[in-house]
Design a protein around this motif. Structure first.
Motif, PDB file in Angstrom:
ATOM      1  N   THR A   2       6.394   0.623  10.311  1.00  0.00           N
ATOM      2  CA  THR A   2       6.120   0.571   8.894  1.00  0.00           C
ATOM      3  C   THR A   2       4.700   0.084   8.675  1.00  0.00           C
ATOM      4  O   THR A   2       4.279  -0.907   9.258  1.00  0.00           O
ATOM      5  N   VAL A   3       3.975   0.826   7.803  1.00  0.00           N
ATOM      6  CA  VAL A   3       2.602   0.434   7.484  1.00  0.00           C
ATOM      7  C   VAL A   3       2.620  -0.252   6.124  1.00  0.00           C
ATOM      8  O   VAL A   3       3.035   0.328   5.128  1.00  0.00           O
ATOM      9  N   LEU A   4       2.213  -1.479   6.078  1.00  0.00           N
ATOM     10  CA  LEU A   4       2.161  -2.233   4.835  1.00  0.00           C
ATOM     11  C   LEU A   4       0.753  -2.166   4.268  1.00  0.00           C
ATOM     12  O   LEU A   4      -0.224  -2.256   5.020  1.00  0.00           O
ATOM     13  N   PRO A   5       0.650  -2.014   2.922  1.00  0.00           N
ATOM     14  CA  PRO A   5      -0.678  -2.000   2.330  1.00  0.00           C
ATOM     15  C   PRO A   5      -1.367  -3.345   2.536  1.00  0.00           C
ATOM     16  O   PRO A   5      -0.730  -4.396   2.496  1.00  0.00           O
ATOM     17  N   THR A   6      -2.596  -3.268   2.740  1.00  0.00           N
ATOM     18  CA  THR A   6      -3.359  -4.497   2.929  1.00  0.00           C
ATOM     19  C   THR A   6      -3.637  -5.144   1.580  1.00  0.00           C
ATOM     20  O   THR A   6      -3.482  -4.522   0.518  1.00  0.00           O
ATOM     21  N   ASP A   7      -4.047  -6.395   1.640  1.00  0.00           N
ATOM     22  CA  ASP A   7      -4.394  -7.095   0.400  1.00  0.00           C
ATOM     23  C   ASP A   7      -5.546  -6.403  -0.321  1.00  0.00           C
ATOM     24  O   ASP A   7      -5.558  -6.312  -1.544  1.00  0.00           O
ATOM     25  N   LEU A   8      -6.524  -5.911   0.422  1.00  0.00           N
ATOM     26  CA  LEU A   8      -7.666  -5.216  -0.183  1.00  0.00           C
ATOM     27  C   LEU A   8      -7.213  -3.959  -0.912  1.00  0.00           C
ATOM     28  O   LEU A   8      -7.648  -3.675  -2.030  1.00  0.00           O
ATOM     29  N   PHE A   9      -6.300  -3.208  -0.290  1.00  0.00           N
ATOM     30  CA  PHE A   9      -5.783  -1.995  -0.916  1.00  0.00           C
ATOM     31  C   PHE A   9      -5.072  -2.337  -2.221  1.00  0.00           C
ATOM     32  O   PHE A   9      -5.250  -1.682  -3.236  1.00  0.00           O
ATOM     33  N   ARG A  10      -4.228  -3.393  -2.199  1.00  0.00           N
ATOM     34  CA  ARG A  10      -3.503  -3.813  -3.400  1.00  0.00           C
ATOM     35  C   ARG A  10      -4.462  -4.245  -4.500  1.00  0.00           C
ATOM     36  O   ARG A  10      -4.296  -3.885  -5.667  1.00  0.00           O
ATOM     37  N   ARG A  11      -5.484  -5.009  -4.161  1.00  0.00           N
ATOM     38  CA  ARG A  11      -6.461  -5.446  -5.155  1.00  0.00           C
ATOM     39  C   ARG A  11      -7.217  -4.252  -5.751  1.00  0.00           C
ATOM     40  O   ARG A  11      -7.464  -4.198  -6.948  1.00  0.00           O
ATOM     41  N   LEU A  13      -6.115  -1.167  -5.996  1.00  0.00           N
ATOM     42  CA  LEU A  13      -5.174  -0.430  -6.835  1.00  0.00           C
ATOM     43  C   LEU A  13      -4.987  -1.133  -8.180  1.00  0.00           C
ATOM     44  O   LEU A  13      -5.012  -0.494  -9.241  1.00  0.00           O
ATOM     45  N   ILE A  14      -4.854  -2.432  -8.181  1.00  0.00           N
ATOM     46  CA  ILE A  14      -4.720  -3.191  -9.426  1.00  0.00           C
ATOM     47  C   ILE A  14      -6.005  -3.058 -10.250  1.00  0.00           C
ATOM     48  O   ILE A  14      -5.960  -2.853 -11.464  1.00  0.00           O
ATOM     49  N   GLY A  15      -7.153  -3.155  -9.607  1.00  0.00           N
ATOM     50  CA  GLY A  15      -8.425  -2.988 -10.306  1.00  0.00           C
ATOM     51  C   GLY A  15      -8.566  -1.613 -10.936  1.00  0.00           C
ATOM     52  O   GLY A  15      -9.061  -1.470 -12.056  1.00  0.00           O
ATOM     53  N   LEU A  16      -8.116  -0.585 -10.215  1.00  0.00           N
ATOM     54  CA  LEU A  16      -8.160   0.784 -10.743  1.00  0.00           C
ATOM     55  C   LEU A  16      -7.277   0.911 -11.988  1.00  0.00           C
ATOM     56  O   LEU A  16      -7.680   1.504 -12.993  1.00  0.00           O
ATOM     57  N   LEU A  17      -6.086   0.344 -11.938  1.00  0.00           N
ATOM     58  CA  LEU A  17      -5.173   0.411 -13.081  1.00  0.00           C
ATOM     59  C   LEU A  17      -5.731  -0.353 -14.287  1.00  0.00           C
ATOM     60  O   LEU A  17      -5.653   0.130 -15.424  1.00  0.00           O
ATOM     61  N   VAL A  18      -6.295  -1.523 -14.054  1.00  0.00           N
ATOM     62  CA  VAL A  18      -6.867  -2.304 -15.143  1.00  0.00           C
ATOM     63  C   VAL A  18      -8.063  -1.580 -15.747  1.00  0.00           C
ATOM     64  O   VAL A  18      -8.211  -1.496 -16.977  1.00  0.00           O
TER      65      VAL A  18
END
Length: 170
Positions: A2-11, A13-18
């Motif tokens: 299983t590949v888990l998203p990294t913290d950088l990827f999550r940040r 993605l959140i930045g893109l949505l905001v």
């Protein structure tokens, strides 16, 4: 595995949505009305074919007459137009409740526009029963001075902000 998203990827993605939400909010609250107002100065919402009528804001508009002159009619004391130009006097009928709207007009050949002449020596004297003011009841008369070789295709009636209320094809 299983590949888990990294913290950088999550940040990211959140930045893109905001950012997307902020831009959508900015467009809807600030730019949308400005764009609509600009578009209404170029593209009319209401049009009438040649000889037809159009209803807008409680009024029914139509072209009553279009007259071509070499000089401005109605003035006998020396009003001359520039060489190569002529006057076109367009009278528009309005039926309905006149609401005191301020208006002006332009005439177009499809590519170029000319504003109606103001009150004075370049404007034809009003025919009996007509007005040059949209706030008064009765037919509205506009005078245009343009090159003699131009064959206009339509008259646009504009409100005080320059938005096209109606376009009437000649």
């Amino acid at each position: 595995m299983t590949v888990l998203p990294t913290d950088l990827f999550r940040r990211n993605l959140i930045g893109l949505l905001v950012t997307t939400a902020a831009l959508a909010t900015l467009y809807l609250t600030q730019y949308r009305t400005d764009w609509t107002a600009y578009r209404n100065t170029v593209v009319p919402e209401h049009t009438a074919a040649t000889g037809g009528t159009v209803s807008a804001d409680g009024l029914t508009w139509s072209v009553e007459s279009t007259r071509y002159y070499r000089q401005v009619p109605g003035y006998s004391f020396g009003t001359t137009l520039p060489e190569g130009t002529g006057a076109i006097v367009v009278t528009l009928n309005r039926n309905g409740d006149v609401k005191g709207t301020i208006c002006n007009a332009t005439i177009t050949d499809g590519a170029r526009h000319w504003k109606a002449e103001g009150i004075g020596f370049s404007s034809a004297q009003l025919q009996p029963g007509t007005t040059d003011n949209c706030s008064a009841p009765g037919p509205v008369q506009f005078t245009f001075v343009l090159p003699r070789d131009v064959r206009p295709t339509a008259v646009d009636v504009l409100d005080y902000s320059g938005q096209i209320m109606v376009r009437l094809y000649l």
